[in-house]
Design a protein around this motif. Sequence first.
Motif, short mmCIF file in Angstrom:
data_model
loop_
_atom_site.label_atom_id
_atom_site.label_comp_id
_atom_site.label_asym_id
_atom_site.label_seq_id
_atom_site.Cartn_x
_atom_site.Cartn_y
_atom_site.Cartn_z
N MET A 1 45.50 6.50 -16.30
CA MET A 1 45.07 5.27 -15.63
C MET A 1 46.30 4.44 -15.28
N ASP A 2 46.39 4.00 -14.06
CA ASP A 2 47.52 3.20 -13.60
C ASP A 2 47.13 1.73 -13.59
N PHE A 3 48.15 0.88 -13.74
CA PHE A 3 47.90 -0.56 -13.77
C PHE A 3 48.86 -1.26 -12.84
N LYS A 4 48.32 -2.22 -12.10
CA LYS A 4 49.14 -3.01 -11.20
C LYS A 4 49.13 -4.45 -11.65
N THR A 5 50.23 -5.13 -11.41
CA THR A 5 50.33 -6.51 -11.86
C THR A 5 49.90 -7.51 -10.80
N PRO A 10 38.51 -11.48 -9.00
CA PRO A 10 37.91 -11.30 -10.32
C PRO A 10 36.82 -10.25 -10.30
N LEU A 11 36.70 -9.54 -11.44
CA LEU A 11 35.79 -8.41 -11.53
C LEU A 11 34.36 -8.79 -11.20
N ALA A 12 33.91 -9.95 -11.67
CA ALA A 12 32.52 -10.33 -11.49
C ALA A 12 32.16 -10.58 -10.04
N THR A 13 33.16 -10.91 -9.19
CA THR A 13 32.85 -11.29 -7.81
C THR A 13 33.23 -10.22 -6.81
N ARG A 35 33.30 12.05 -21.55
CA ARG A 35 34.11 13.23 -21.86
C ARG A 35 35.44 13.24 -21.10
N VAL A 36 35.45 12.67 -19.89
CA VAL A 36 36.64 12.73 -19.05
C VAL A 36 37.19 11.31 -18.85
N PRO A 37 38.47 11.07 -19.16
CA PRO A 37 39.05 9.73 -18.96
C PRO A 37 39.09 9.36 -17.49
N PRO A 38 39.06 8.07 -17.18
CA PRO A 38 39.14 7.63 -15.78
C PRO A 38 40.57 7.78 -15.25
N THR A 39 40.68 7.91 -13.94
CA THR A 39 42.00 8.05 -13.30
C THR A 39 42.19 7.01 -12.20
N ASP A 40 41.46 5.91 -12.30
CA ASP A 40 41.49 4.89 -11.26
C ASP A 40 42.70 3.98 -11.44
N THR A 41 42.94 3.15 -10.45
CA THR A 41 44.02 2.16 -10.49
C THR A 41 43.40 0.77 -10.56
N ILE A 42 43.75 0.01 -11.60
CA ILE A 42 43.21 -1.34 -11.76
C ILE A 42 44.35 -2.29 -12.13
N SER A 43 44.09 -3.55 -11.95
CA SER A 43 45.09 -4.56 -12.30
C SER A 43 45.00 -4.89 -13.79
N LEU A 44 46.03 -5.54 -14.29
CA LEU A 44 46.02 -5.95 -15.70
C LEU A 44 44.90 -6.95 -15.98
N GLU A 48 42.03 -6.34 -18.82
CA GLU A 48 41.73 -7.25 -19.92
C GLU A 48 40.27 -7.72 -19.88
N GLU A 49 39.78 -8.02 -18.68
CA GLU A 49 38.41 -8.52 -18.57
C GLU A 49 37.39 -7.46 -18.99
N LEU A 50 37.61 -6.23 -18.55
CA LEU A 50 36.71 -5.16 -18.94
C LEU A 50 36.73 -4.93 -20.45
N ALA A 51 37.92 -5.02 -21.04
CA ALA A 51 38.03 -4.83 -22.48
C ALA A 51 37.26 -5.91 -23.23
N VAL A 52 37.42 -7.16 -22.82
CA VAL A 52 36.75 -8.28 -23.50
C VAL A 52 35.23 -8.17 -23.35
#
Length: 552
Positions: A1-5, A10-13, A35-44, A48-52
Amino acid sequence: MDFKTNNRTPLATRKRHKVDLGKVTAYNHCLQLYRVPPTDTISLDEFEELAVERLKVLKAVETAGVRHAKGTENYDKVLEKEIRETKLKNAIFEKSTMEESEKQINRWKDHVSHFILRLAYCRSEELRSWFIKQEVDLFRFRFQKEHAESRSEFLAVNNLHYSPIDDDEIDRHLGDLEAAENKSAIVIKTIQHYKVHFTEALDLVRGRRVLVRRGFAYVPQDDLISILLTVYRMQLSHGLAVTARALPHLEEDGRLLPMLCGLSRRYVGQDYSNKKPVGEITADMIDMLSKKSFPLCMQQLHQALKSNHHLRHGGRQQYGLFLKGIGLSLEEAMKFWRGEFMKIMDSDQFDKRHSYNIRHNYGKEGKKTDYTPYGCLKIITTNAPAVGDFHGCPFKHSDADLLRQKVAGLGIARDGVDQVMQYAKGGHYQVACARVFELLHGSLGGIEDMEVSIHHPNQYFEESYKRLYKDNADKPSSTPNTPRGVKIVPASRSTPSSASQSASQPTSQGTPSSSANPSRVSSELSGFEEMDDDFNSTLVSMDDSYFEDKKN
């Protein structure tokens, strides 16, 4: 998974995401075995928002499991209510009326948020055990919500070849099924059964709960979930072990590791740093509010301050930021602390020792940081109190006998005290605090309204204030301050002599109102009369001689 700064919407909108809508088979079902990890590109920020949000869901699963038997109606109601307050509600409760693109985005959120928490909870055996338990319980809850056709589709998508048994085969083995399951033939015919290889149902075979024929177990639908949970638990345990071995590679990225390490202790509730207070709170109101609307940890600090006219640094920080969070202004805070501390020191000593720290907490000194009130997790997990300290969480840091005495002193009946002690003994300190809240404030109707989840002392105060003063909760100008205390005196006690008598007899701490839960100890005073007594006890000028002068 790649991360961009770079900053993104915002995720909700967000209306679209990098889900390949041309491949709608990417997520063939709303339930996943991850079973399979994601390979998408998301921002930091999205990371964080998805984790919370995922953490909020798992915390809700834990709380519901502590308070109710899993699978019961109350458990389902409470858990569904809590999950629907998170931003993953559409991912957990997918609607059939959604467009396919929206379904794919919600399933993507479910997928990615799960693997983010895997990164955070793979670092120790304790964290792994907690994560597996909550994820397995969440899977059980979601699977049982699915209808029969959706369950069969899930099995097919995940190559779980558990074939439904047709009616003819049920009729051929009906007698054996009656003996194995200890149920009548009529009941058995109404239950969907599945053919499962006996090696995948060893627990059921060992307990002689299923019929075995030619190497296959005939598993009722209700018992199929136990097989799925075993498969899911083993797979999840293996996945966490693999993630733990790969975790050292993340040390090269200084952006992710601090976030992941602190996630398990992170407060995921409402931010009380800049929250609008429920109303104007003054220093003169603290005594009254402490008896009615403060959680036990803050009542403990308030009582220690009133008795000793001093608190050590840890207590001053915890209590001072809490008072700031409920709406006590800097001027009123200086008045409150000065009023207590100057009983053992003069004004110059107070200014030298404490004025700076109070102003510092309000962002007026030093680096001008506007400090946030402490949440329950921070109080529970950091800065344990030493001898002579009064901060911390009473449900964790108090001796069992002392805690029982404190809870009983609130006016809670023995059965309620036993419930609270049981939660505290099991390490469910926030649930114990929430149970105290319910016993003191009662129900406004229905299980959803009665049960609360306490994650912050200021949340406790806010919920209490809304229940006690619900008519004025949305009107800050109508806060029951000192003048309002005079206006609500009942007519039967409006005579000077009766007012004087009530002023000389302040109520005991935690005295329940007449409208409280039946499990509480009864009181002779109503809630308004108690508030009047608390108010009268603060009016130093309105003593017996004052009323005698008024008579003359």
